[in-house]
Scaffold this motif. Structure first.
Motif, PDB file in Angstrom:
ATOM      1  N   GLY A  29      65.995  -0.765  15.048  1.00  0.00           N
ATOM      2  CA  GLY A  29      66.481  -0.247  16.327  1.00  0.00           C
ATOM      3  C   GLY A  29      65.365  -0.055  17.339  1.00  0.00           C
ATOM      4  N   LEU A  30      64.221   0.461  16.888  1.00  0.00           N
ATOM      5  CA  LEU A  30      63.100   0.689  17.811  1.00  0.00           C
ATOM      6  C   LEU A  30      62.563  -0.621  18.374  1.00  0.00           C
ATOM      7  N   ILE A  31      62.537  -1.649  17.517  1.00  0.00           N
ATOM      8  CA  ILE A  31      62.042  -2.954  17.980  1.00  0.00           C
ATOM      9  C   ILE A  31      62.995  -3.542  19.030  1.00  0.00           C
ATOM     10  N   ILE A  32      64.301  -3.445  18.747  1.00  0.00           N
ATOM     11  CA  ILE A  32      65.285  -3.927  19.728  1.00  0.00           C
ATOM     12  C   ILE A  32      65.146  -3.157  21.039  1.00  0.00           C
ATOM     13  N   MET A  33      64.987  -1.850  20.915  1.00  0.00           N
ATOM     14  CA  MET A  33      64.856  -1.003  22.102  1.00  0.00           C
ATOM     15  C   MET A  33      63.580  -1.361  22.877  1.00  0.00           C
ATOM     16  N   TYR A  34      62.505  -1.692  22.185  1.00  0.00           N
ATOM     17  CA  TYR A  34      61.225  -2.032  22.833  1.00  0.00           C
ATOM     18  C   TYR A  34      61.353  -3.304  23.676  1.00  0.00           C
ATOM     19  N   TYR A  35      62.062  -4.298  23.115  1.00  0.00           N
ATOM     20  CA  TYR A  35      62.157  -5.577  23.817  1.00  0.00           C
ATOM     21  C   TYR A  35      63.285  -5.628  24.850  1.00  0.00           C
ATOM     22  N   LEU A  46      55.523   1.015  20.880  1.00  0.00           N
ATOM     23  CA  LEU A  46      54.812   0.112  19.971  1.00  0.00           C
ATOM     24  C   LEU A  46      53.941   0.892  18.992  1.00  0.00           C
ATOM     25  N   GLU A  47      53.226   1.907  19.503  1.00  0.00           N
ATOM     26  CA  GLU A  47      52.397   2.737  18.618  1.00  0.00           C
ATOM     27  C   GLU A  47      53.268   3.502  17.617  1.00  0.00           C
ATOM     28  N   GLY A  48      54.390   4.014  18.117  1.00  0.00           N
ATOM     29  CA  GLY A  48      55.305   4.737  17.232  1.00  0.00           C
ATOM     30  C   GLY A  48      55.868   3.854  16.143  1.00  0.00           C
ATOM     31  N   ILE A  49      56.196   2.596  16.486  1.00  0.00           N
ATOM     32  CA  ILE A  49      56.722   1.644  15.498  1.00  0.00           C
ATOM     33  C   ILE A  49      55.705   1.415  14.390  1.00  0.00           C
ATOM     34  N   LEU A 106      54.195  10.943  20.429  1.00  0.00           N
ATOM     35  CA  LEU A 106      53.793   9.786  21.223  1.00  0.00           C
ATOM     36  C   LEU A 106      54.975   9.200  21.998  1.00  0.00           C
ATOM     37  N   THR A 107      56.144   9.182  21.349  1.00  0.00           N
ATOM     38  CA  THR A 107      57.274   8.424  21.898  1.00  0.00           C
ATOM     39  C   THR A 107      58.391   9.273  22.493  1.00  0.00           C
ATOM     40  N   SER A 108      58.523  10.531  22.052  1.00  0.00           N
ATOM     41  CA  SER A 108      59.669  11.395  22.413  1.00  0.00           C
ATOM     42  C   SER A 108      60.990  10.804  21.942  1.00  0.00           C
ATOM     43  N   SER A 109      60.939   9.967  20.896  1.00  0.00           N
ATOM     44  CA  SER A 109      62.154   9.317  20.386  1.00  0.00           C
ATOM     45  C   SER A 109      62.932  10.267  19.487  1.00  0.00           C
ATOM     46  N   ASN A 110      64.204  10.452  19.807  1.00  0.00           N
ATOM     47  CA  ASN A 110      65.062  11.305  18.990  1.00  0.00           C
ATOM     48  C   ASN A 110      65.234  10.726  17.599  1.00  0.00           C
ATOM     49  N   ALA A 111      65.280   9.395  17.486  1.00  0.00           N
ATOM     50  CA  ALA A 111      65.429   8.746  16.188  1.00  0.00           C
ATOM     51  C   ALA A 111      64.203   8.999  15.305  1.00  0.00           C
ATOM     52  N   ILE A 112      63.019   8.948  15.906  1.00  0.00           N
ATOM     53  CA  ILE A 112      61.800   9.225  15.138  1.00  0.00           C
ATOM     54  C   ILE A 112      61.748  10.701  14.738  1.00  0.00           C
TER      55      ILE A 112
END
Length: 330
Positions: free
Chosen positions: A169-175, A117-120, A35-41
């Protein structure tokens, strides 16, 4: 059903449940990555593969460790649990290396992120499940005396703790829209996972090398000190080895030299019962009985001793350090 068989079946059921939960959570994490393509996820999802493999081998190791002693394995098959921990630690270590490599790659070739947001939400769900399950497994490992359950539970707790950092980190990145946080998170989580794998490897190698377990020896010393008999003049050269759910203890116990063989046998049997009734683990003892000598008299507690050469002048408190020494407590 005996307590031992009940404990074994409970261990198997816990590991079986952890294996199923691990597979489901792994799928959820990879869905979050897609969903996110996040390397951290992706970092978190890759570690879940380790969870599944480790839980599968843990189930097998508990099954094998429960096999009875035989001619080729006179101490049983419990050592296989250390191999289970070694495998889990090795897989975690390798995952940490791969995660760090992927994070460094993305420093130079970043990916476009989306649907954070969905990934979080998905990652938060997996973190809660891992923490609850891991905490339960660690508590049960103390009750069931299972190194495998403890290692698997600690791994799940570690996964949950890393998820908390990931979510922050994801929340900070989102906002904020700071995409570089994704790579920093991957580097931090990779290093944390690498260190966790090292600790498990260190513990398993120590067990395979019969490294002394200071905490366990201290527990034995506390039991003996609290319940010691005056006839037990001295305890020394005490060593503890762990074989899965079983413990093997050998030590020297100094008894009055005028005791006949029957009396010595009775005292050794009482010593054995004391350990097995208080240590909450199947324990096999090999006790070498030493006769007392005149230099023991100054710390001997025995009243009305017919051969005492001097009165008791001091008391020796048994602790982890002095009962491990290979000498009487002069």
């Amino acid at each position: 059903m005996s307590d031992y068989r009940w404990d074994l079946n409970k261990q198997k059921n816990i590991i079986r449940f952890a294996l199923v939960a691990g597979i489901l959570l792994m799928l959820v994490k990879f869905a979050a990555y897609l969903l996110t393509s996040s390397n951290a996820i992706l970092t978190d999802a890759m570690e879940s593969i380790v969870n599944v493999v480790a839980s599968g081998f843990a189930f097998y190791s508990i099954h094998l460790a429960a096999r009875p002693k035989d001619q080729n394995h006179p101490y049983g098959h419990g050592k296989v649990e250390f191999f289970s921990v070694f495998l889990e630690g090795g897989l975690i270590f390798i995952a940490g290396v791969l995660i760090l490599g992927k994070a460094v790659y993305n420093l130079f070739f970043p990916e476009t992120l989306g649907n954070l947001l969905e990934g979080i939400g998905l990652i938060a769900f997996t973190g809660v499940v891992n923490f609850v399950l891991g905490t339960y497994m660690v508590k049960q490992s103390d009750h069931l005396n299972s190194l495998t359950l403890h290692a698997d539970g600690k791994h799940l707790q570690t996964d949950a703790y890393s998820t908390v950092g990931l979510l922050a980190g994801l929340i900070i990145m989102y906002y904020t829209g700071w995409v570089w946080i994704d790579t920093v998170l991957s580097l931090g989580l990779g290093a944390f996972i690498l260190f966790s794998g090292y600790k498990l490897l260190r513990k398993s190698i120590g067990g395979l090398m019969d490294e002394s377990d200071a905490e366990l020896v201290e527990k034995v010393a506390h039991i003996l000190q609290k319940n010691r008999k005056d006839d037990w003049i001295d305890v020394h050269n005490l060593r503890v080895q762990r074989y899965g759910h079983e413990l093997h203890i050998d030590c020297h116990v100094t008894l009055p030299n005028y005791y006949n063989l029957n009396k010595v046998h009775d005292e050794v049997s009482a010593f054995d019962r004391l350990i097995n009734n208080n240590l909450h683990a199947n324990t096999e003892l090999f006790v070498h009985a030493d006769p007392c000598i005149p230099t023991c008299c100054h710390y001997c507690r025995l009243k009305d001793c017919p051969i005492r050469s001097e009165p008791q002048r001091r008391d020796v408190r048994w602790d982890q350090e002095n009962i491990s020494e290979n000498k009487k407590h002069f």
